[in-house]
Design an enzyme around this catalytic site. Structure first.
Site, PDB file in Angstrom:
ATOM      1  N   THR A  42     -15.197  -5.797  -9.607  1.00 25.69           N
ATOM      2  CA  THR A  42     -15.319  -4.382  -9.235  1.00 25.69           C
ATOM      3  C   THR A  42     -16.067  -3.668 -10.355  1.00 25.69           C
ATOM      4  OG1 THR A  42     -13.243  -3.858 -10.323  1.00 25.69           O
ATOM      5  CG2 THR A  42     -13.125  -4.435  -7.998  1.00 25.69           C
ATOM      6  N   GLU A  44     -13.281  -5.586  -2.482  1.00 23.79           N
ATOM      7  CA  GLU A  44     -12.098  -6.331  -2.064  1.00 23.79           C
ATOM      8  C   GLU A  44     -12.111  -6.707  -0.583  1.00 23.79           C
ATOM      9  OE1 GLU A  44     -12.256  -3.619  -3.884  1.00 23.79           O
ATOM     10  OE2 GLU A  44     -10.860  -3.689  -5.578  1.00 23.79           O
ATOM     11  N   LYS A  66       1.187  12.492  -6.134  1.00 25.83           N
ATOM     12  CA  LYS A  66       2.327  12.148  -5.303  1.00 25.83           C
ATOM     13  C   LYS A  66       3.553  12.889  -5.823  1.00 25.83           C
ATOM     14  CE  LYS A  66       4.586   7.970  -3.720  1.00 25.83           C
ATOM     15  NZ  LYS A  66       4.554   6.501  -3.871  1.00 25.83           N
ATOM     16  N   TRP A  98       1.986  13.862  -0.567  1.00 25.72           N
ATOM     17  CA  TRP A  98       0.729  13.879  -1.295  1.00 25.72           C
ATOM     18  C   TRP A  98       0.158  15.294  -1.439  1.00 25.72           C
ATOM     19  CZ3 TRP A  98      -0.752   8.979   1.672  1.00 25.72           C
ATOM     20  CH2 TRP A  98      -0.599   7.858   0.845  1.00 25.72           C
TER      21      TRP A  98
END
Lengths: 508, 508
Positions: free
Chosen positions: B162, B306, B404, B409
């Site tokens: 990544t 991913e 959070k 959220w």
């Protein structure tokens, strides 16, 4: 070294996920004994969950279950419900004799039979459920099953027996994985290229080779699926094309010949049909041309029970190429070998046996320990083909019609045609008979034309005079008979003929 | 019960089989430092076999090998030769700093590096091979390898890290199987629908996520492949499109913006380009419209390292739908969950984290034992999305920008935009700070406009006056600062900001 990629089973559940989550408003149309049934993927998925509960209540979880049925939504529901529960749906050929049906059902140890009412299958050993209103009501009354198990992709899902023209039917069990990969391969642009805006009409039967996996492929990509139901005639097919705007139809050439004849006779057309997929036999050039006049392209596919239907495809625009069976689809490899299993060149000239391997090719027959693979790798198709340098195959003969003599092949079909071209001969058949020295040697059975006299020497001389055959191709014996045994469908029954000749010659 | 289907590895070898046997006259065009290289699949395959021999001679069989390279034929040869020998090609991001390159190469324990000359990578630990004439000559002098092993499909083939904007780069290793299935999925009519008559130009880099598997997919189906080489500019791209009749181009939106600007400026057009595939960021509506004027359709894809690049696709003709990231491709499933991991409805309103699974999704990071999956099943993308009832996703935020609090959220981006809409504020950033009771609580950093005075209470009152935020969304503290830390690319560096705020508040 291992990858970091997760294990994800390519199974019927992963296809069902798409049906339920992505395409719930898409439609399935089914022609049944009671008329047209039309419902959405969403309704279908709910019915599958209810049917699964019903199967559970009948102790048919992780079971083998037989279907003897036409292409309808009820059959389609079984295509999903049985494998989703970890079982195997054994699709029995509707055209089998009762004894053959009993044989394959016993072989497969099926625990129940699901069947259309007109088929009238009866059993005193296992329950037989008939597709009717009572059946529908029973499904409707069920509480839908909430969760299906995640089945290992190598588990069996659908079973099918070969049609058995050369002996007892032999069973092949497709896996969840093979169905997924084969179906995905069909969706590729260079194979069938089915999309969510297509309307797919599989006329090839769901009772044999899972209708070439077209039902699975269609539902995987959200195409509208039209199922033609019991014994569809040309008129029924044309009506379905018109009423539901079918874009792709899949059937053997004979079906399309009937359809075109019907359309001509009734002064109709074939719009909006765009593509016809055909296989099982070479589509006649005249048919391809006629379809073109109606704006329909022909895709010529090749495959067999042992390769899960479509394995090669020819989408050529060149009409002279259309007799070829085409290129291997994805996840499938081909090779050409001689009688000794030695590789032959792809030169468009060398003829040999087509051997294949891939993600949807069988490695053995059910309940049969014989090793049927060449070098433990290649499935021997029994088809004699040439392969062109571009990888396109052309089937020229069936191996079982070839005689293997001294490590070389003799084409019985070639010899038969030559003998029958002699004007005193009505009919001829050539078979191979075991020979200690050569392996096999050709023997001919000949029927004389009424009122004609002809000797074996005369025929051999005639064959020699053609200057086409090497000396060792010529039959060792010519036996005159009154008639030649045929199968119920009018084909030469070479197995019976071979046995007959062997007993005539006191061989075993 | 097991199926009767053979084990057939879906591996690079099975793709290479098609390259060599079916498409040997098809072409690969490669823009290199030395100009255009043009050769056939047949020549390419021979080069791969020779390169494999060279790798063997350098003891690089079943090894991990790094490439730091542009999209060229030499890179493509490594894409095949290394995995065909059972090794893993680790594609290193050309844009990494030297220290990052060294880090990932050490992490992966690579045994050699193959690189383009302009990249100037040096190592005192492992050999570095530079793509130049000497390199080509060395390959040419080899005896081609005859047979490649049949690699288990779950083995690693290509590794990629990544880009590491939020910490150290993390490694993902794609398997032979994931590459095969992902590539096949791309060929489906409802995904990219690439065919053998297409000319494919992958501008997305081969040094990251294997250029979205486009090289593999193209070679699998016999498309002409055009590789744009080092640092392609708009002019280079347009020249390639014109010279080699490119039909499908794949790149980030910024590339297409440049290409369109260049074409407008030079009064050119984009024919014969038919399709642009874009991803990595939402394509601006203006770009989509402009491309349409040139007769080019835009496909909007979503994916990440991913998920092996393309995981969802939007091919809608409806311009108002084009901001959506679209539908899951084949072999890939999605779900929407709240902060507790509970499933949320696909109603186009509920926003939650997108979690995914499938045949080309990672289950872990290389050399990292952490369990990163939800319920041992779902990979958490960190993207906040809505899912419409038809299964199309719309990315609305990145999870790392969410706070959070009390199991719910709070969108920092929403709060930031609201604070910055106050006319005395120049800039604002909101981060979540650990809180014993609530988990996290929002804290705002604010830069006042030059010459303006403003208090924390005033800003809180302003936020209340908007009537948009629940009371518990309002920041617990507002800290006034002179400037806000940014990354080298001008993005807010939330990790640094969070640490800064924590030390200001004496938290750790």
């Amino acid at each position: 070294m291992d990858s970091t990629i997760m294990d994800y089973n390519l199974n019927i559940k992963s296809i069902f996920w798409r049906v339920e989550k992505l395409y719930k408003d898409k439609e399935i149309i089914s022609r049944t004994h009671e008329g047209i049934k039309r419902y959405t993927y969403g309704d279908f998925a709910l019915r599958v969950r209810k049917l699964a509960r019903m199967l559970e209540s009948k102790n048919l979880v992780r079971s083998r279950v037989a279907s003897i049925a036409w292409n309808t939504h009820r059959h389609l529901e079984l295509y999903f419900a049985v494998p989703l529960l970890g079982g195997i749906l054994h699709t029995v050929n509707v055209r089998f004799h009762k004894t053959e049906m009993d044989y394959v059902i016993t072989e497969m140890d099926d625990k129940a039979v699901f069947t259309d009412k007109d088929i009238e299958y009866k059993s005193d050993k296992i329950p037989v459920y008939i597709f009717d209103e009572k059946y529908d009501d029973e499904i409707e009354s069920q509480e839908p099953i909430k969760d299906f198990p995640d089945i290992d992709e190598r588990q069996g899902a659908i079973a099918c027996f070969t049609s058995g023209t050369t002996g007892k039917p032999k069973g092949v069990i497709y896996s969840h994985r093979s169905i997924f990969i084969h179906s995905l391969s069909l969706l590729a642009q260079d194979v069938l290229g089915i999309s969510s805006s297509d309307v797919v009409l599989p006329i090839v039967p769901m009772f044999h080779i899972s209708a070439w996996d077209l039902p699975f492929a269609s539902l995987m990509t959200g195409a509208k699926l039209v199922l033609p139901g019991p014994r569809p005639k040309a008129e029924d097919i044309v009506n379905l094309i018109k009423d539901y705007k079918v874009t792709i139809g899949i059937a053997a050439p004979t079906v399309w010949i009937d359809v075109v004849a019907y359309v001509e006779r009734e002064k109709l057309d074939l719009s909006p049909l765009k593509v016809v997929v055909t296989g099982g036999a070479e589509p006649p050039l005249g048919l391809i041309k006629k379809l073109r006049e109606y704006g329909v392209k022909t895709y010529h596919a090749w495959g067999m029970t042992e390769t899960e239907a479509i394995a090669t495809i020819n989408k050529s625009d060149d009409i002279n190429k259309m007799s070829e069976q085409g290129y291997p689809i994805f996840g499938f490899e081909i090779s050409l070998v001689d009688a000794e299993g030695k590789e032959l060149p792809w030169d468009g000239k060398s003829a040999g046996e087509l051997v294949v391997r891939g993600a949807f090719v069988t490695k053995k027959y059910f309940n049969n320990p014989s090793n049927i693979l060449l070098n433990n790798t290649w499935f021997k198709t029994g088809d004699v083909v040439k392969i062109y340098p571009d990888g396109s195959i052309k089937v020229v003969d069936r191996l079982k019609d070839l005689i293997k003599s001294g490590g070389e092949w003799i084409s019985s079909v070639d010899l038969e045609n030559a003998i029958m071209s002699y004007d005193k001969v009505l009919e001829a058949v050539v078979v191979g008979i075991p020979d200690e020295k050569w392996g096999e040697r050709p023997i001919a059975l000949v029927v004389k034309k009424p009122g004609k006299e002809v000797s074996a020497e005369e025929i051999i001389d005639y064959l020699k005079s053609l200057n086409r055959f090497p000396k060792w191709w010529l039959p060792d014996k010519i036996i005159f008979v009154d008639s030649i045994p045929k199968t119920s469908t009018g084909k030469l029954d070479k197995k019976v003929i071979r046995d007959m000749v062997k007993s005539m010659l006191n061989l075993r």
